[in-house]
Design a protein around this motif. Structure first.
Motif, PDB file in Angstrom:
ATOM      1  N   LYS A  87     -86.410 -99.863   8.238  1.00  0.00           N
ATOM      2  CA  LYS A  87     -86.943-100.077   9.587  1.00  0.00           C
ATOM      3  C   LYS A  87     -86.684 -98.839  10.439  1.00  0.00           C
ATOM      4  O   LYS A  87     -86.120 -98.923  11.530  1.00  0.00           O
ATOM      5  CB  LYS A  87     -86.280-101.298  10.225  1.00  0.00           C
ATOM      6  N   GLU A  88     -87.065 -97.670   9.945  1.00  0.00           N
ATOM      7  CA  GLU A  88     -86.748 -96.425  10.635  1.00  0.00           C
ATOM      8  C   GLU A  88     -87.328 -96.368  12.044  1.00  0.00           C
ATOM      9  O   GLU A  88     -86.775 -95.706  12.923  1.00  0.00           O
ATOM     10  CB  GLU A  88     -87.246 -95.222   9.819  1.00  0.00           C
ATOM     11  N   SER A  89     -88.415 -97.065  12.296  1.00  0.00           N
ATOM     12  CA  SER A  89     -89.008 -97.044  13.632  1.00  0.00           C
ATOM     13  C   SER A  89     -88.103 -97.704  14.665  1.00  0.00           C
ATOM     14  O   SER A  89     -88.220 -97.441  15.867  1.00  0.00           O
ATOM     15  CB  SER A  89     -90.369 -97.748  13.616  1.00  0.00           C
ATOM     16  N   LEU A  90     -87.194 -98.577  14.193  1.00  0.00           N
ATOM     17  CA  LEU A  90     -86.282 -99.267  15.107  1.00  0.00           C
ATOM     18  C   LEU A  90     -84.960 -98.531  15.281  1.00  0.00           C
ATOM     19  O   LEU A  90     -84.127 -98.958  16.089  1.00  0.00           O
ATOM     20  CB  LEU A  90     -85.994-100.685  14.588  1.00  0.00           C
ATOM     21  N   LEU A  91     -84.767 -97.429  14.548  1.00  0.00           N
ATOM     22  CA  LEU A  91     -83.489 -96.714  14.613  1.00  0.00           C
ATOM     23  C   LEU A  91     -83.155 -96.211  16.012  1.00  0.00           C
ATOM     24  O   LEU A  91     -82.022 -96.394  16.480  1.00  0.00           O
ATOM     25  CB  LEU A  91     -83.494 -95.565  13.603  1.00  0.00           C
ATOM     26  N   PRO A  92     -84.090 -95.562  16.746  1.00  0.00           N
ATOM     27  CA  PRO A  92     -83.741 -95.096  18.105  1.00  0.00           C
ATOM     28  C   PRO A  92     -83.297 -96.230  19.024  1.00  0.00           C
ATOM     29  O   PRO A  92     -82.360 -96.059  19.811  1.00  0.00           O
ATOM     30  CB  PRO A  92     -85.041 -94.443  18.606  1.00  0.00           C
ATOM     31  N   PHE A  93     -83.951 -97.392  18.912  1.00  0.00           N
ATOM     32  CA  PHE A  93     -83.569 -98.537  19.740  1.00  0.00           C
ATOM     33  C   PHE A  93     -82.162 -99.030  19.364  1.00  0.00           C
ATOM     34  O   PHE A  93     -81.376 -99.412  20.235  1.00  0.00           O
ATOM     35  CB  PHE A  93     -84.580 -99.671  19.582  1.00  0.00           C
ATOM     36  N   PHE A  94     -81.859 -98.998  18.070  1.00  0.00           N
ATOM     37  CA  PHE A  94     -80.552 -99.448  17.615  1.00  0.00           C
ATOM     38  C   PHE A  94     -79.444 -98.524  18.115  1.00  0.00           C
ATOM     39  O   PHE A  94     -78.403 -98.992  18.596  1.00  0.00           O
ATOM     40  CB  PHE A  94     -80.534 -99.514  16.080  1.00  0.00           C
ATOM     41  N   LEU A  95     -79.665 -97.210  18.031  1.00  0.00           N
ATOM     42  CA  LEU A  95     -78.654 -96.255  18.488  1.00  0.00           C
ATOM     43  C   LEU A  95     -78.432 -96.355  19.994  1.00  0.00           C
ATOM     44  O   LEU A  95     -77.293 -96.244  20.469  1.00  0.00           O
ATOM     45  CB  LEU A  95     -79.060 -94.830  18.095  1.00  0.00           C
ATOM     46  N   ARG A 117     -72.400-113.588  19.813  1.00  0.00           N
ATOM     47  CA  ARG A 117     -71.251-112.733  19.547  1.00  0.00           C
ATOM     48  C   ARG A 117     -71.469-111.875  18.311  1.00  0.00           C
ATOM     49  O   ARG A 117     -70.621-111.074  17.934  1.00  0.00           O
ATOM     50  CB  ARG A 117     -70.001-113.602  19.392  1.00  0.00           C
ATOM     51  N   SER A 118     -72.629-112.036  17.673  1.00  0.00           N
ATOM     52  CA  SER A 118     -73.011-111.220  16.523  1.00  0.00           C
ATOM     53  C   SER A 118     -73.806-110.003  17.005  1.00  0.00           C
ATOM     54  O   SER A 118     -74.737-110.136  17.798  1.00  0.00           O
ATOM     55  CB  SER A 118     -73.856-112.041  15.546  1.00  0.00           C
ATOM     56  N   LEU A 119     -73.457-108.810  16.534  1.00  0.00           N
ATOM     57  CA  LEU A 119     -74.134-107.577  16.925  1.00  0.00           C
ATOM     58  C   LEU A 119     -75.594-107.585  16.495  1.00  0.00           C
ATOM     59  O   LEU A 119     -76.494-107.268  17.280  1.00  0.00           O
ATOM     60  CB  LEU A 119     -73.404-106.380  16.315  1.00  0.00           C
ATOM     61  N   VAL A 120     -75.870-107.962  15.237  1.00  0.00           N
ATOM     62  CA  VAL A 120     -77.240-107.966  14.714  1.00  0.00           C
ATOM     63  C   VAL A 120     -78.085-109.006  15.442  1.00  0.00           C
ATOM     64  O   VAL A 120     -79.242-108.759  15.795  1.00  0.00           O
ATOM     65  CB  VAL A 120     -77.238-108.217  13.185  1.00  0.00           C
ATOM     66  N   TYR A 121     -77.523-110.183  15.660  1.00  0.00           N
ATOM     67  CA  TYR A 121     -78.269-111.252  16.343  1.00  0.00           C
ATOM     68  C   TYR A 121     -78.656-110.816  17.762  1.00  0.00           C
ATOM     69  O   TYR A 121     -79.802-111.008  18.185  1.00  0.00           O
ATOM     70  CB  TYR A 121     -77.403-112.512  16.393  1.00  0.00           C
ATOM     71  N   GLU A 122     -77.730-110.231  18.473  1.00  0.00           N
ATOM     72  CA  GLU A 122     -78.008-109.820  19.850  1.00  0.00           C
ATOM     73  C   GLU A 122     -79.028-108.684  19.893  1.00  0.00           C
ATOM     74  O   GLU A 122     -79.889-108.634  20.771  1.00  0.00           O
ATOM     75  CB  GLU A 122     -76.705-109.397  20.539  1.00  0.00           C
ATOM     76  N   PHE A 123     -78.933-107.752  18.916  1.00  0.00           N
ATOM     77  CA  PHE A 123     -79.909-106.656  18.880  1.00  0.00           C
ATOM     78  C   PHE A 123     -81.310-107.181  18.574  1.00  0.00           C
ATOM     79  O   PHE A 123     -82.288-106.770  19.203  1.00  0.00           O
ATOM     80  CB  PHE A 123     -79.498-105.619  17.837  1.00  0.00           C
ATOM     81  N   ASN A 124     -81.427-108.096  17.611  1.00  0.00           N
ATOM     82  CA  ASN A 124     -82.739-108.648  17.268  1.00  0.00           C
ATOM     83  C   ASN A 124     -83.353-109.404  18.448  1.00  0.00           C
ATOM     84  O   ASN A 124     -84.574-109.431  18.612  1.00  0.00           O
ATOM     85  CB  ASN A 124     -82.624-109.572  16.052  1.00  0.00           C
ATOM     86  N   ARG A 125     -82.514-110.010  19.279  1.00  0.00           N
ATOM     87  CA  ARG A 125     -83.016-110.705  20.476  1.00  0.00           C
ATOM     88  C   ARG A 125     -83.642-109.724  21.467  1.00  0.00           C
ATOM     89  O   ARG A 125     -84.527-110.097  22.245  1.00  0.00           O
ATOM     90  CB  ARG A 125     -81.892-111.468  21.181  1.00  0.00           C
ATOM     91  N   SER A 126     -83.182-108.474  21.446  1.00  0.00           N
ATOM     92  CA  SER A 126     -83.702-107.486  22.387  1.00  0.00           C
ATOM     93  C   SER A 126     -85.007-106.851  21.936  1.00  0.00           C
ATOM     94  O   SER A 126     -85.629-106.112  22.703  1.00  0.00           O
ATOM     95  CB  SER A 126     -82.664-106.376  22.601  1.00  0.00           C
ATOM     96  N   LEU A 127     -85.445-107.119  20.693  1.00  0.00           N
ATOM     97  CA  LEU A 127     -86.666-106.522  20.160  1.00  0.00           C
ATOM     98  C   LEU A 127     -87.873-107.373  20.512  1.00  0.00           C
ATOM     99  O   LEU A 127     -87.778-108.589  20.701  1.00  0.00           O
ATOM    100  CB  LEU A 127     -86.560-106.382  18.636  1.00  0.00           C
ATOM    101  N   ASP A 128     -89.013-106.724  20.587  1.00  0.00           N
ATOM    102  CA  ASP A 128     -90.266-107.417  20.902  1.00  0.00           C
ATOM    103  C   ASP A 128     -90.889-107.988  19.633  1.00  0.00           C
ATOM    104  O   ASP A 128     -90.747-107.443  18.538  1.00  0.00           O
ATOM    105  CB  ASP A 128     -91.252-106.457  21.568  1.00  0.00           C
ATOM    106  N   GLY A 129     -91.637-109.069  19.815  1.00  0.00           N
ATOM    107  CA  GLY A 129     -92.388-109.652  18.705  1.00  0.00           C
ATOM    108  C   GLY A 129     -91.483-110.156  17.604  1.00  0.00           C
ATOM    109  O   GLY A 129     -90.400-110.698  17.834  1.00  0.00           O
ATOM    110  N   ASN A 130     -91.940-109.964  16.359  1.00  0.00           N
ATOM    111  CA  ASN A 130     -91.204-110.446  15.193  1.00  0.00           C
ATOM    112  C   ASN A 130     -90.358-109.358  14.548  1.00  0.00           C
ATOM    113  O   ASN A 130     -89.911-109.504  13.405  1.00  0.00           O
ATOM    114  CB  ASN A 130     -92.186-111.004  14.150  1.00  0.00           C
ATOM    115  N   LYS A 131     -90.139-108.253  15.256  1.00  0.00           N
ATOM    116  CA  LYS A 131     -89.332-107.160  14.699  1.00  0.00           C
ATOM    117  C   LYS A 131     -87.879-107.588  14.609  1.00  0.00           C
ATOM    118  O   LYS A 131     -87.362-108.261  15.486  1.00  0.00           O
ATOM    119  CB  LYS A 131     -89.452-105.923  15.584  1.00  0.00           C
TER     120      LYS A 131
END
Length: 555
Positions: A53-61, A108-122
């Motif tokens: 998911k390299e397109s999501l890397l900048p958002f993750f950082l 309280r999960s890092l991955v769960y909270e990050f996925n909530r911040s993404l648009d659509g089904n990403k």
């Protein structure tokens, strides 16, 4: 794999039988369900794995940067230099068996909270998050659980555990009162909810801090871009003036742990110096997020032996006087300690607005126990350099700090002329702010009637302001004109050192340090006369006589 699973691009990689003379005929006669072998392992999902998911890397950082803070460890440490927001207690998102858990627990999960911040089904998987953290953020880690992380955290966890234990024992005894059991269970759950709210509050405040600092820097970069334009049209000039009126210069202010000199960081420390009293140096740091500059103030114990409101205001006042003249708005972020958060700091801000130097000054104080700002990163580098070098004088310390923070930072050696007795000056014109401990956000500006007032609220990122007037009913006073008469030097407020500490310092410098580095202000208590040695060659007796002469010096 089966023949019907082989794509057109993979046909060339099919391994044919060695004995088959006509490969094409062999391939055409194969049934679709026949198993074939490929020379290269097949690529799934068009050459991309599930966690690609390299397109999501900048958002993750960006998400990691906005939800992490320096922990104060020195650079080069084997441990993590940054801790993630304390609300995160794990990286993995909830499993299928945990779908019934409360939403607050899932977040309280890092991955769960990050996925909530993404648009659509990403979304990203646990493996992707761990891979990116290991590759791009190897010095970031989950904040360790600590009972003494802050007083509020410690109290909530202690009370929660206590109530749970009482309820459990009442149930085990079999003769406990049902109402008492339910009361303790409810109280334990309540303390757990209060702890979660406290952590969320600290996390939201940190997010607000990041947003404010990034916004300030982005606006200034836009201003710089317009100023560097060789040819400006009228629209550019209007935009430039609007941005200058709008921008809020943002700073982080904090004290570092005092540094004691002489300090043996590179050479072995003489054992005799371990219990001797050393000279303390207070370090005050200012992070200018807008200009991307740092300033470090070094204050010797001889000038002022404690950190107080006078020193904090003097340092901050000295720095803002060097800002561009067109700056109209300031925002200061500090920890909630009494050295920073006090009546006189608020009154000083009111005086700056009263004089017309600025239109608004905002002061934000972090949640107690969770005050980690960018100043900790600055102090981390200084501490690392200090711990690995010999520092025998204040000049050594100044040089060390300059070499560490340059080119974007400056180091200032503070004298008694630079410290102002602000408490005495401000008391002439302003009264105390009521219930200051209950507020963490203070906005100083003029009200609709033109009077300078303080707007207070208990939280930096939400809530409504309440208003207080602090100006006394006195004639107009220009306090700035009286500053020269209120410096520590003018008022004879130099603290000096005790006679015992002077003896200890003299003993260390006279016995273990190059005489060239001996401070000029350190008195000579007694000259040490070393007897002549009759031997004309080096011997152990010569060393014994020299040591005996040194020990004759009075303590």
């Amino acid at each position: 794999m089966r023949k019907d699973q082989v794509s057109i691009d993979q046909i060339c990689d099919v391994v044919s039988p060695v004995s088959e003379p006509n490969v094409l005929a062999w391939w055409m006669n194969l049934e679709n369900s026949s198993i074939v072998e490929l020379r290269i392992f097949p690529k799934l999902h068009d050459g991309k794995s599930n966690n690609h998911k390299e397109s999501l890397l900048p958002f993750f950082l960006d998400f990691i940067d906005n939800n992490s803070q320096a922990n104060g460890r020195r650079v080069g440490s084997h441990g993590a230099l940054y801790f993630l927001n304390s609300k995160f207690d794990r990286i993995n998102e909830p499993s299928l068996s945990e779908t019934d858990k409360p939403e607050q627990w899932k977040r309280r999960s890092l991955v769960y909270e990050f996925n909530r911040s993404l648009d659509g089904n990403k979304r990203i998987s646990n493996g992707t998050a761990k891979k990116w953290l290991k590759k791009y953020k190897p010095k970031h880690a989950i904040s360790p659980r600590k009972t003494d992380y802050c007083e509020m955290c410690a109290e909530c966890m202690e009370q929660k555990k206590r109530c749970e234990t009482i309820a459990m024992r009442l149930q085990q005894n079999g003769n406990g009162n049902e109402d008492e059991i339910h009361e303790n269970q409810a109280l334990a759950e309540s303390y757990g909810l209060l702890l979660e709210e406290h952590k969320i509050d600290a996390g939201n405040e940190l997010r607000h801090y990041r947003e404010q600092t990034q916004k300030s820097r982005a606006l200034y970069q836009h201003i710089e871009k317009l100023q560097k334009k060789r040819v400006k049209v009228e629209k550019d000039n209007r935009t430039l003036q609007e941005l200058k009126k709008k921008i809020v210069f943002t700073f982080s202010l904090d004290y570092q742990q005092a540094m004691l000199i002489p300090h043996w960081g590179f050479s072995p420390q003489p054992g005799e110096t371990y219990y001797l009293r050393k000279l303390s140096n207070n370090i005050f740091g200012i992070i200018d997020h807008t200009l991307e500059k740092n300033a470090v103030y070094v204050l010797e114990e001889r000038v002022c032996n404690t950190k107080n409101a006078d020193t904090t205001i003097s340092f901050a006042d000295n720095y803002i006087q060097k800002l561009p003249s067109w700056v109209r708005h300031l925002c200061l972020f500090m920890d909630n300690g009494a050295t920073n958060k006090n009546q006189f700091l608020i009154q000083w801000g009111m005086e700056l607005v009263e004089r017309g130097d600025y239109d608004t000054i905002r002061m934000c104080f972090f949640v107690p126990g969770h005050a980690k700002s960018d100043a900790d990163r600055l102090f981390s580098g200084i501490s690392h350099a200090f711990n690995n070098n010999d520092v025998f004088s204040t000049d050594h310390l100044i040089t060390l700090i300059k070499n560490t923070i340059e080119p974007t930072g400056t180091c200032i050696h503070v004298s008694s002329h630079d410290i102002i007795n602000w408490k005495s000056i401000l008391d002439k014109k302003y009264t105390a702010l009521k219930e200051i401990k209950q507020h963490r956000d203070f906005l100083i500006k003029r009200n609709s009637y033109g009077k300078v007032v303080v707007y207070c609220k208990s939280c930096c990122y939400q809530g409504e302001y309440s208003c207080q007037e602090l100006r006394k009913d006195v004639n107009r006073l220009d306090l700035r004109s009286e500053i020269e008469n209120f410096t520590y030097k003018a008022r004879g407020m130099n603290q000096g050192l005790s006679q015992e500490k002077l003896y200890d310092l003299a003993e260390m410098y006279d016995k273990f340090i190059d005489p060239v580095l001996r401070p000029k202000w350190l008195p000579v208590f007694q000259a040490i006369e070393i007897p002549r040695v009759t031997a004309s060659f080096p011997s152990s007796e010569l060393a014994r006589q020299h040591r005996a002469a040194l020990k004759k010096k009075p303590k």
